[in-house]
Design a protein around this motif. Structure first.
Motif, PDB file in Angstrom:
ATOM      1  N   THR A   1       0.806  -1.219   0.000  1.00 48.17           N
ATOM      2  CA  THR A   1       0.000   0.000   0.000  1.00 48.17           C
ATOM      3  C   THR A   1       0.838   1.268   0.000  1.00 48.17           C
ATOM      4  OG1 THR A   1      -0.091   0.027   2.423  1.00 48.17           O
ATOM      5  CG2 THR A   1      -1.870  -1.127   1.265  1.00 48.17           C
ATOM      6  N   GLY A   2       2.150   1.141   0.156  1.00 45.93           N
ATOM      7  CA  GLY A   2       3.004   2.317   0.225  1.00 45.93           C
ATOM      8  C   GLY A   2       3.264   2.797   1.634  1.00 45.93           C
ATOM      9  N   ARG A   3       2.633   2.150   2.624  1.00 47.29           N
ATOM     10  CA  ARG A   3       2.905   2.535   4.002  1.00 47.29           C
ATOM     11  C   ARG A   3       4.329   2.172   4.380  1.00 47.29           C
ATOM     12  NH1 ARG A   3      -2.425   1.028   7.571  1.00 47.29           N
ATOM     13  NH2 ARG A   3      -1.167   2.037   9.178  1.00 47.29           N
ATOM     14  N   TRP A   4       4.903   2.962   5.280  1.00 51.05           N
ATOM     15  CA  TRP A   4       6.288   2.758   5.676  1.00 51.05           C
ATOM     16  C   TRP A   4       6.413   1.616   6.674  1.00 51.05           C
ATOM     17  CZ3 TRP A   4       9.739   7.676   6.307  1.00 51.05           C
ATOM     18  CH2 TRP A   4       9.653   8.454   5.147  1.00 51.05           C
ATOM     19  N   VAL A   5       7.602   1.043   6.720  1.00 52.33           N
ATOM     20  CA  VAL A   5       7.955   0.061   7.732  1.00 52.33           C
ATOM     21  C   VAL A   5       9.333   0.442   8.269  1.00 52.33           C
ATOM     22  CG1 VAL A   5       6.625  -1.786   6.652  1.00 52.33           C
ATOM     23  CG2 VAL A   5       9.031  -1.505   6.045  1.00 52.33           C
ATOM     24  N   THR A   6       9.776  -0.260   9.295  1.00 57.84           N
ATOM     25  CA  THR A   6      11.140  -0.079   9.779  1.00 57.84           C
ATOM     26  C   THR A   6      11.860  -1.422   9.769  1.00 57.84           C
ATOM     27  OG1 THR A   6      10.448  -0.371  12.094  1.00 57.84           O
ATOM     28  CG2 THR A   6      10.590   1.890  11.247  1.00 57.84           C
ATOM     29  N   ASN A   7      13.126  -1.368   9.466  1.00 54.85           N
ATOM     30  CA  ASN A   7      13.959  -2.560   9.427  1.00 54.85           C
ATOM     31  C   ASN A   7      14.658  -2.693  10.781  1.00 54.85           C
ATOM     32  OD1 ASN A   7      15.449  -4.776   8.603  1.00 54.85           O
ATOM     33  ND2 ASN A   7      16.964  -3.582   7.483  1.00 54.85           N
ATOM     34  N   GLY A   8      13.877  -3.092  11.787  1.00 56.53           N
ATOM     35  CA  GLY A   8      14.420  -3.249  13.132  1.00 56.53           C
ATOM     36  C   GLY A   8      13.974  -2.136  14.063  1.00 56.53           C
ATOM     37  N   GLY A   9      13.876  -2.464  15.349  1.00 61.21           N
ATOM     38  CA  GLY A   9      13.586  -1.457  16.356  1.00 61.21           C
ATOM     39  C   GLY A   9      12.129  -1.253  16.684  1.00 61.21           C
ATOM     40  N   GLY A  10      11.222  -1.668  15.799  1.00 60.44           N
ATOM     41  CA  GLY A  10       9.793  -1.543  16.079  1.00 60.44           C
ATOM     42  C   GLY A  10       9.325  -0.116  16.289  1.00 60.44           C
ATOM     43  N   ALA A  11       9.848   0.833  15.502  1.00 59.61           N
ATOM     44  CA  ALA A  11       9.523   2.245  15.719  1.00 59.61           C
ATOM     45  C   ALA A  11       8.053   2.561  15.476  1.00 59.61           C
ATOM     46  CB  ALA A  11      10.388   3.124  14.819  1.00 59.61           C
ATOM     47  N   LEU A  12       7.387   1.786  14.630  1.00 60.19           N
ATOM     48  CA  LEU A  12       5.997   2.096  14.301  1.00 60.19           C
ATOM     49  C   LEU A  12       5.019   1.459  15.276  1.00 60.19           C
ATOM     50  CD1 LEU A  12       6.145   1.822  10.413  1.00 60.19           C
ATOM     51  CD2 LEU A  12       6.736   3.724  11.908  1.00 60.19           C
ATOM     52  N   GLN A  13       5.543   0.850  16.335  1.00 60.74           N
ATOM     53  CA  GLN A  13       4.674   0.231  17.344  1.00 60.74           C
ATOM     54  C   GLN A  13       5.182   0.582  18.738  1.00 60.74           C
ATOM     55  OE1 GLN A  13       4.892  -3.903  16.092  1.00 60.74           O
ATOM     56  NE2 GLN A  13       3.001  -3.726  14.928  1.00 60.74           N
TER      57      GLN A  13
ATOM     58  N   GLY B   1      -1.557   5.868  -9.100  1.00 53.82           N
ATOM     59  CA  GLY B   1      -1.132   4.762  -9.941  1.00 53.82           C
ATOM     60  C   GLY B   1      -0.379   3.659  -9.237  1.00 53.82           C
ATOM     61  N   ARG B   2      -0.197   3.753  -7.921  1.00 56.67           N
ATOM     62  CA  ARG B   2       0.387   2.616  -7.206  1.00 56.67           C
ATOM     63  C   ARG B   2      -0.571   1.437  -7.376  1.00 56.67           C
ATOM     64  NH1 ARG B   2       3.996   2.980  -3.128  1.00 56.67           N
ATOM     65  NH2 ARG B   2       3.374   5.151  -2.758  1.00 56.67           N
ATOM     66  N   THR B   3      -0.032   0.255  -7.653  1.00 56.58           N
ATOM     67  CA  THR B   3      -0.872  -0.860  -8.079  1.00 56.58           C
ATOM     68  C   THR B   3      -0.828  -2.006  -7.085  1.00 56.58           C
ATOM     69  OG1 THR B   3      -0.443  -0.266 -10.382  1.00 56.58           O
ATOM     70  CG2 THR B   3      -1.383  -2.441  -9.970  1.00 56.58           C
ATOM     71  N   CYS B   4      -2.019  -2.515  -6.774  1.00 65.24           N
ATOM     72  CA  CYS B   4      -2.153  -3.694  -5.929  1.00 65.24           C
ATOM     73  C   CYS B   4      -2.090  -4.926  -6.816  1.00 65.24           C
ATOM     74  CB  CYS B   4      -3.490  -3.653  -5.189  1.00 65.24           C
ATOM     75  SG  CYS B   4      -3.846  -5.127  -4.220  1.00 65.24           S
ATOM     76  N   PRO B   5      -1.223  -5.884  -6.503  1.00 64.91           N
ATOM     77  CA  PRO B   5      -1.165  -7.105  -7.310  1.00 64.91           C
ATOM     78  C   PRO B   5      -2.445  -7.909  -7.163  1.00 64.91           C
ATOM     79  CG  PRO B   5       0.163  -7.352  -5.335  1.00 64.91           C
ATOM     80  CD  PRO B   5      -0.278  -5.916  -5.377  1.00 64.91           C
ATOM     81  N   PRO B   6      -2.696  -8.838  -8.081  1.00 60.91           N
ATOM     82  CA  PRO B   6      -3.921  -9.636  -8.007  1.00 60.91           C
ATOM     83  C   PRO B   6      -4.028 -10.447  -6.725  1.00 60.91           C
ATOM     84  CG  PRO B   6      -2.849  -9.924 -10.129  1.00 60.91           C
ATOM     85  CD  PRO B   6      -1.899  -9.158  -9.272  1.00 60.91           C
ATOM     86  N   VAL B   7      -2.885 -10.803  -6.118  1.00 58.45           N
ATOM     87  CA  VAL B   7      -2.890 -11.554  -4.878  1.00 58.45           C
ATOM     88  C   VAL B   7      -2.173 -10.724  -3.831  1.00 58.45           C
ATOM     89  CG1 VAL B   7      -2.098 -13.622  -3.693  1.00 58.45           C
ATOM     90  CG2 VAL B   7      -2.894 -13.772  -6.050  1.00 58.45           C
ATOM     91  N   ALA B   8      -2.877 -10.390  -2.747  1.00 56.76           N
ATOM     92  CA  ALA B   8      -2.277  -9.623  -1.661  1.00 56.76           C
ATOM     93  C   ALA B   8      -3.023  -9.924  -0.387  1.00 56.76           C
ATOM     94  CB  ALA B   8      -2.328  -8.123  -1.973  1.00 56.76           C
ATOM     95  N   GLY B   9      -2.399  -9.714   0.737  1.00 56.53           N
ATOM     96  CA  GLY B   9      -2.993 -10.047   2.028  1.00 56.53           C
ATOM     97  C   GLY B   9      -3.730  -8.882   2.635  1.00 56.53           C
ATOM     98  N   PRO B  10      -4.758  -9.126   3.451  1.00 61.06           N
ATOM     99  CA  PRO B  10      -5.513  -8.056   4.074  1.00 61.06           C
ATOM    100  C   PRO B  10      -4.685  -7.336   5.123  1.00 61.06           C
ATOM    101  CG  PRO B  10      -6.218 -10.170   4.946  1.00 61.06           C
ATOM    102  CD  PRO B  10      -5.253 -10.467   3.833  1.00 61.06           C
TER     103      PRO B  10
ATOM    104  N   VAL C   1      -8.001   3.219  -0.811  1.00 62.84           N
ATOM    105  CA  VAL C   1      -8.043   4.327   0.146  1.00 62.84           C
ATOM    106  C   VAL C   1      -6.709   4.464   0.864  1.00 62.84           C
ATOM    107  CG1 VAL C   1      -9.208   5.280   2.169  1.00 62.84           C
ATOM    108  CG2 VAL C   1     -10.529   4.051   0.440  1.00 62.84           C
ATOM    109  N   GLN C   2      -6.242   3.364   1.488  1.00 63.00           N
ATOM    110  CA  GLN C   2      -4.988   3.431   2.230  1.00 63.00           C
ATOM    111  C   GLN C   2      -3.813   3.755   1.316  1.00 63.00           C
ATOM    112  OE1 GLN C   2      -4.357   3.373   5.344  1.00 63.00           O
ATOM    113  NE2 GLN C   2      -6.242   2.636   6.291  1.00 63.00           N
ATOM    114  N   GLY C   3      -3.798   3.173   0.130  1.00 65.07           N
ATOM    115  CA  GLY C   3      -2.713   3.456  -0.797  1.00 65.07           C
ATOM    116  C   GLY C   3      -2.721   4.899  -1.267  1.00 65.07           C
ATOM    117  N   SER C   4      -3.903   5.434  -1.567  1.00 64.72           N
ATOM    118  CA  SER C   4      -3.990   6.838  -1.972  1.00 64.72           C
ATOM    119  C   SER C   4      -3.599   7.761  -0.817  1.00 64.72           C
ATOM    120  CB  SER C   4      -5.404   7.163  -2.455  1.00 64.72           C
ATOM    121  OG  SER C   4      -5.723   6.423  -3.623  1.00 64.72           O
ATOM    122  N   ALA C   5      -3.936   7.352   0.407  1.00 66.58           N
ATOM    123  CA  ALA C   5      -3.505   8.117   1.576  1.00 66.58           C
ATOM    124  C   ALA C   5      -1.989   8.113   1.698  1.00 66.58           C
ATOM    125  CB  ALA C   5      -4.147   7.548   2.844  1.00 66.58           C
TER     126      ALA C   5
END
Length: 550
Positions: A283-295, A412-421, A467-471
């Motif tokens: 969806t384009g949302r950010w993640v972190t590679n270690g540290g759990g900053a988003l939680q 124009g960010r695209t969701c593949p035909p198979v993706a998880g909720p 919605v989430q991707g456009s956000a």
């Protein structure tokens, strides 16, 4: 390193020059407004380490990811070497494995040698990407998305360099207050041991509350059937073990995820430096590679403390999902509601739910996240009567997802035909997404040959994705605008997640930063969605401690 000016066609517009020093090459060309390079994550940290910042860039490998997704090839190798191989019809090499973040470490200062391409090859890939942009459904939007993603890569690298202000002393005091003393040998701290004893006493036998299977068996022995130890299921059970068990789970999570070991690993010299990865999810949302900053738990946010004489400007977007839905669906009624900077859910409730704000919020988020049965079906019908184009927009996306078609965000960010909720996002919004076990794996939960229930799950994800991707697209442009507004200030962006941003600044700059956030939000709305009446207001707080912003 080779450097060359580029023309509008992506080809060299002047002589190629050999440079021995990357930072020197950038410093010697202050007139350059945009640098094209293979990977921001590999190049930009080296510049930041020498005090050099750039205004704009074009990240070739990130652009490749976006273009592959748009072409229905999401998941294919995204490296510049892979793009070159596809261009020339040769065997496509796999992407190198992602480097794991090291606790307390800065981003790498040296680009992996195996990832480099000669300048002529990199420019061939870049020129082909320009042609591929022209072949997308909306070239102008796609180019804007690529520019926004590249800007997000710059922001992420700068945030990784700056770090989030963090008081180790306050953190240790919090842990002592919450968990009690630490026992020698690294065992559970005193408070957890006490709660474990209370749980065992309630069941009448020794139970390990940190082992879900053990807890499920203990409830079964008491004549109570539970499928998992998730809070929402356990909280409804009438048994004396429930209260200490829930408290244990909460404190255990803090001990494991943000306890003394975490503090030692991730906080250095008054800064927490997780490795932010822009666009780390479908969806384009950010993640972190270690540290759990988003939680970061709310109680631990007490340790996020501004430097002396500085402040934290904490900005939280107000009701972002329904405002984005209004902008992308062009629903006249919902746009009229979203044109106000007042409480959107209250306005929706006044129009469709007899003033019941809670019901209106559940209905709107249910439409986004796919709660379309039971009360959700009734709420959706009420929304459809008042905001038909908005509901039709997410319904169409869900249908496309169920049928295995590509679904795109506004840019124009695209969701593949198979993706998880996106179950975590749905749960945060209070929307149930289905029956869960004690845990679930990351990524897709289905594939070829799975059942119609998987099809419905894909539809539910696609409904959410638009919605989430456009956000997420809008948020990237917000960050780019805010970064530019802070360029001449001492203020620095230090944290971002989904709909929240934190700027660390001298106290005297706080009012300027608050206004910059407001203006950046309006600019991002216009750039992303065009001229609509929709507004994207922020609730901002100027505080010395992150916990005081909530």
């Amino acid at each position: 390193m080779d450097v060359a000016p580029l023309g509008p066609d992506g080809l060299p517009a002047g002589p190629v020059r050999r440079e021995s020093d990357l930072a020197g090459a950038v410093r010697s060309r202050p007139e350059v407004t945009r640098w094209v390079w293979r990977s921001t994550a590999d190049v930009y940290p080296r510049l930041l380490a020498t005090g050099v910042r750039v205004d704009r860039c074009y990240d070739v490998e990130d652009a490749e990811t976006l273009l592959l997704g748009h072409e229905g090839r999401y998941g294919e190798p995204r490296s510049a070497a892979a793009a070159l191989a596809r261009l020339r019809g040769g065997p496509v090499p796999p992407d190198p494995p992602q480097r794991q973040a090291e606790p307390g470490a800065q981003s790498p200062l040296f680009e992996p040698a195996g990832n480099r391409l000669p300048l002529t090859d990199l420019l061939a890939v870049y020129a082909e990407q320009q042609r591929r942009h022209e072949r997308t459904a909306h070239p102008d939007r796609m180019r804007l998305l690529t520019a926004a993603e590249s800007a997000g890569m710059l922001v992420a690298a700068e945030m990784n360099r700056s770090g989030l202000p963090w008081s180790a002393e306050v953190h240790r005091e919090l842990l002592r207050d919450l968990l009690g003393e630490r026992y020698a040998g690294g065992g559970e701290p005193r408070r957890l041991a006490e709660l474990a004893d209370e749980v065992s006493a309630a069941f009448g036998r020794r139970v390990r509350p940190d082992l879900p299977a053990d807890v499920v068996r203990a409830f079964a022995g008491a004549g109570i059937k539970v499928r998992s130890t998730r809070r929402r299921e356990i909280a409804s059970v009438d048994h004396p073990a429930v209260k200490p068990l829930l408290e244990y789970k909460k404190l255990y999570r803090i001990w494991v995820a943000h306890g003394w070991s975490w503090l030692q690993d991730w906080v250095r010299e008054g800064r927490f430096r997780p490795e932010f990865l822009a666009g780390g999810t479908v969806t384009g949302r950010w993640v972190t590679n270690g540290g759990g900053a988003l939680q970061i738990p709310k109680v631990i946010r007490r340790a996020v403390v501004a430097d002396p004489g500085w402040r934290l400007v904490v900005a939280d977007a107000d009701q972002m999902e329904p405002r984005v839905l209004a902008a992308i669906s062009r629903d006249p009624g919902l746009m009229e509601v979203a044109a106000r900077e007042s409480d959107l859910y209250q306005s929706v409730s006044d129009r469709a739910f007899s003033g019941d704000r809670d019901q209106a919020k559940i209905a709107v988020l249910g439409a986004v996240y796919g709660q379309t049965s039971g009360d959700g079906l009734k709420n959706l019908a009420a929304l459809r009567r008042r905001f038909p184009r908005a509901v039709a927009y997410v319904d169409d996306a869900a249908r496309a997802g169920e049928e295995g078609r590509l679904v795109r965000t506004w840019l124009g960010r695209t969701c593949p035909p198979v993706a998880g909720p996106d179950e975590d996002a749905a749960e945060e919004a209070g929307i149930p997404v289905g029956d869960d076990d004690a845990g679930h794996a990351d990524g897709p939960a289905w594939g070829p040959g799975h059942t119609s229930g998987d099809s419905r799950a894909r539809g539910r994800f696609a409904r959410n994705f638009v919605v989430q991707g456009s956000a997420a697209d809008w948020a990237l442009l917000l960050l780019a605008a805010l970064r530019r507004a802070c360029a001449d200030l001492e203020a620095e962006l230090v944290f971002f997640q989904h709909d929240e941003v934190i700027v660390h600044c001298p106290a005297e700059e706080a009012a300027t930063v608050v206004e910059a956030i407001r203006e950046a939000s309006h600019l991002a709305g216009r750039l992303t969605f065009g001229e609509t009446p929709v507004r994207f207001p922020f609730t901002t707080a100027v505080v010395e401690c992150y916990a005081d912003a909530k």
